[in-house]
Design an enzyme around this catalytic site. Structure first.
Site, short mmCIF file in Angstrom:
data_model
loop_
_atom_site.label_atom_id
_atom_site.label_comp_id
_atom_site.label_asym_id
_atom_site.label_seq_id
_atom_site.Cartn_x
_atom_site.Cartn_y
_atom_site.Cartn_z
N SER A 1 0.80 -1.06 -0.16
CA SER A 1 -0.07 0.03 -0.06
C SER A 1 0.85 1.41 0.14
O SER A 1 1.93 1.14 0.51
CB SER A 1 -0.82 0.04 1.13
OG SER A 1 -1.58 -1.23 1.11
N1 SAH Z 1 -0.43 -4.94 3.92
C1 SAH Z 1 0.22 -5.42 2.87
C2 SAH Z 1 -0.44 -4.92 1.40
C3 SAH Z 1 -1.65 -5.77 1.36
S1 SAH Z 1 -2.18 -5.74 -0.34
C4 SAH Z 1 1.44 -4.70 2.85
O1 SAH Z 1 1.97 -3.92 3.77
O2 SAH Z 1 2.21 -4.84 1.99
C5 SAH Z 1 -3.35 -7.01 -0.02
C6 SAH Z 1 -2.92 -8.54 0.38
O3 SAH Z 1 -4.14 -9.20 0.88
C7 SAH Z 1 -2.64 -9.37 -0.86
O4 SAH Z 1 -1.22 -9.74 -0.49
C8 SAH Z 1 -3.62 -10.48 -1.01
O5 SAH Z 1 -3.04 -11.57 -1.46
C9 SAH Z 1 -4.10 -10.64 0.50
N2 SAH Z 1 -5.49 -11.28 0.67
C10 SAH Z 1 -6.55 -11.08 -0.24
N3 SAH Z 1 -7.41 -11.71 0.28
C11 SAH Z 1 -7.05 -12.19 1.50
C12 SAH Z 1 -7.43 -13.37 2.42
N4 SAH Z 1 -8.76 -13.93 2.42
N5 SAH Z 1 -6.78 -13.70 3.43
C13 SAH Z 1 -5.37 -13.36 3.52
N6 SAH Z 1 -4.75 -12.28 2.68
C14 SAH Z 1 -5.56 -12.02 1.64
#
Ligand code: SAH
Length: 213
Positions: A61
């Site tokens: 993000s």
């Molecule tokens: N917090 C992260 C950014 C996340 S982007 C950072 O600091 O880099 C969102 C992430 O959520 C992605 O990697 C995606 O694969 C994950 N995601 C999506 N659905 C999910 C679920 N049901 N459980 C766990 N992770 C999930």
């Protein structure tokens, strides 16, 4: 490249002018080396005012979004925190220096493993990672004082509200697949209090209590 200067500029040019005021959040953003959480190919852009790609078509993000969500969480140093969507591990690292323990769940096993390796290598002993469907939460470790969902959800999963402590706070982007709004939910006695914050765009939360892929 002087990453310390870039971090100071990020705080000065991206966070302060947009209203981030919590000194703990500003301090964390100024100290956690974001460039260590991005792929070498985009490392020179680590402190840009934007999200960046990670593996599996996912993203780390934008710094401002990390700061806003962290500020809304209102962390206290003894808090046990759950994050859904580990991604690069950067948001978890920020949380980990402001709280006692961070449990973080990532849907893609390769991203979870890479983040776990970063936590080991760069010294974040209070972050615990697992691969799986975070929309179900982490029942064995519940309850949590704070929960943050860093993927866009159609609604806040009831499973996660169940895993919040009384007076616990949950922050999540909620909306359709392409645009959302940050919601802050407080589990107050007898009622759930919601407040609505900044519009945002996150990759979708895919899972049992998220979007079906
Ligand atoms: N917090 C992260 C950014 C996340 S982007 C950072 O600091 O880099 C969102 C992430 O959520 C992605 O990697 C995606 O694969 C994950 N995601 C999506 N659905 C999910 C679920 N049901 N459980 C766990 N992770 C999930």
């Amino acid at each position: 490249m002087d990453y310390k200067d870039l971090r100071e500029a990020m705080v000065r040019d991206q966070l302060l002018p947009r209203g981030i005021r919590d000194p703990k959040v500003l301090w964390a953003m100024e100290h956690i080396p974001r460039h260590l959480f991005v792929d070498p190919a985009v490392q020179s852009r680590a402190y840009d005012d934007s999200a960046l790609p990670t593996a599996d078509g996912q993203t780390i993000s934008q710094p401002y979004m990390v700061a806003v969500m962290t500020e809304l969480l209102d962390l206290r140093k003894n808090d046990k925190v759950l994050e859904i969507g580990t991604g690069s591990g950067y948001q978890a690292a920020i949380l980990s220096i402001l709280a006692a323990e961070v449990y973080t769940i990532e849907r893609f096993a390769d991203l979870a493993e890479k983040a776990a390796e970063r936590f080991r290598t760069f010294g974040y002993p209070n972050i615990f990672v697992k691969a799986g469907d975070g929309s179900l939460g982490w029942p064995e470790e519940a309850p949590f004082d704070r929960i943050i969902i860093t993927a866009g959800a159609p609604e806040i999963p009831a499973s996660l509200i169940d895993q919040l402590t009384p007076q616990g706070v949950l922050v999540a982007p909620v909306g359709d697949r392409h645009s959302q709004q940050l919601i802050r939910l407080v589990k107050a006695a007898g009622e759930l209090q919601r407040t609505y914050h900044t519009p945002c765009v996150f990759v979708p939360l895919v899972g049992t209590f998220g979007w079906q892929d």
